[in-house]
Design a protein around this motif. Structure first.
Motif, short mmCIF file in Angstrom:
data_model
loop_
_atom_site.label_atom_id
_atom_site.label_comp_id
_atom_site.label_asym_id
_atom_site.label_seq_id
_atom_site.Cartn_x
_atom_site.Cartn_y
_atom_site.Cartn_z
N UNK A 1 -3.88 6.74 -2.61
CA UNK A 1 -4.12 5.99 -3.83
C UNK A 1 -5.33 5.09 -3.58
N UNK A 2 -6.48 5.52 -4.07
CA UNK A 2 -7.72 4.82 -3.73
C UNK A 2 -7.73 3.37 -4.21
N UNK A 3 -7.17 3.10 -5.36
CA UNK A 3 -7.14 1.71 -5.85
C UNK A 3 -6.28 0.84 -4.93
N UNK A 4 -5.12 1.34 -4.56
CA UNK A 4 -4.23 0.60 -3.67
C UNK A 4 -4.89 0.39 -2.31
N UNK A 5 -5.62 1.40 -1.84
CA UNK A 5 -6.27 1.28 -0.54
C UNK A 5 -7.39 0.24 -0.58
N UNK A 6 -8.14 0.21 -1.67
CA UNK A 6 -9.20 -0.79 -1.82
C UNK A 6 -8.59 -2.19 -1.82
N UNK A 7 -7.48 -2.36 -2.51
CA UNK A 7 -6.80 -3.66 -2.52
C UNK A 7 -6.29 -4.02 -1.12
N UNK A 8 -5.77 -3.04 -0.42
CA UNK A 8 -5.29 -3.26 0.94
C UNK A 8 -6.44 -3.69 1.85
N UNK A 9 -7.56 -3.01 1.75
CA UNK A 9 -8.73 -3.39 2.56
C UNK A 9 -9.19 -4.80 2.24
N UNK A 10 -9.20 -5.15 0.95
CA UNK A 10 -9.61 -6.50 0.56
C UNK A 10 -8.65 -7.55 1.12
N UNK A 11 -7.37 -7.26 1.05
CA UNK A 11 -6.37 -8.17 1.61
C UNK A 11 -6.57 -8.30 3.11
N UNK A 12 -6.82 -7.19 3.78
CA UNK A 12 -7.04 -7.21 5.23
C UNK A 12 -8.25 -8.08 5.58
N UNK A 13 -9.32 -7.96 4.81
CA UNK A 13 -10.50 -8.81 5.05
C UNK A 13 -10.16 -10.29 4.86
N UNK A 14 -9.42 -10.61 3.81
CA UNK A 14 -9.05 -12.01 3.57
C UNK A 14 -8.17 -12.53 4.70
N UNK A 15 -7.24 -11.71 5.14
CA UNK A 15 -6.36 -12.14 6.23
C UNK A 15 -7.13 -12.30 7.54
N UNK A 16 -8.06 -11.41 7.79
CA UNK A 16 -8.88 -11.51 9.00
C UNK A 16 -9.65 -12.83 9.01
N UNK A 17 -10.10 -13.25 7.83
CA UNK A 17 -10.83 -14.52 7.74
C UNK A 17 -9.92 -15.71 8.04
N UNK A 18 -8.63 -15.55 7.88
CA UNK A 18 -7.67 -16.62 8.16
C UNK A 18 -7.27 -16.70 9.62
N UNK B 1 0.84 -1.19 0.00
CA UNK B 1 0.00 0.00 0.00
C UNK B 1 0.88 1.25 0.00
N UNK B 2 1.87 1.28 0.87
CA UNK B 2 2.73 2.45 0.97
C UNK B 2 3.54 2.65 -0.31
N UNK B 3 4.00 1.55 -0.89
CA UNK B 3 4.78 1.65 -2.13
C UNK B 3 3.93 2.19 -3.28
N UNK B 4 2.63 1.96 -3.21
CA UNK B 4 1.71 2.42 -4.26
C UNK B 4 1.22 3.85 -4.01
#
Length: 117
Positions: A92-109, A84-87
């Protein structure tokens, strides 16, 4: 630790969060290793017939597996934050949306075992 921001450092604040996550992941891995050592001790006690030791060995092993999974999830969160920081960071709204999606997937794990039984 060389290259790792310490509390109170004037280093870049966006690095501090990921560094903290990496430290937490490393701590979980160290704790898991200690739990593996405990498991071996309890197994030794169980071989000698000490009551309750076999159950404690199972619980200790379960705790070690829990900690390893937790360490992996936290490490992946650090990588996601770095990306996220590198992007360009949250701006960067696209990078942030991807970060949030990754966070949700990780939370599920994350482990759901309460280790209380």
């Amino acid at each position: 630790m060389s290259g790792v921001s310490q509390p109170g450092d004037a280093a870049s604040p966006q690095l501090a969060y990921a560094d903290q996550l990496r430290q937490q992941s490393a701590t979980c891995r160290l704790l898991a290793e200690k739990q593996r050592e405990n498991t071996a001790v309890f197994e030794g006690f169980a071989e000698r017939g000490l009551p309750g030791s076999a159950e404690m060995a199972v619980r200790s092993d379960r705790s070690a597996r829990f900690l390893v999974l937790l360490a992996s999830v936290i490490a992946e969160q650090a990588i996601a934050h770095d990306e996220l920081m590198a992007a360009g960071g949250p701006e960067n709204s696209r990078a942030y949306v991807e970060y949030e999606a990754t966070t949700r997937r990780l939370r599920a794990l994350l482990p759901t075992d309460t280790l209380t039984d």
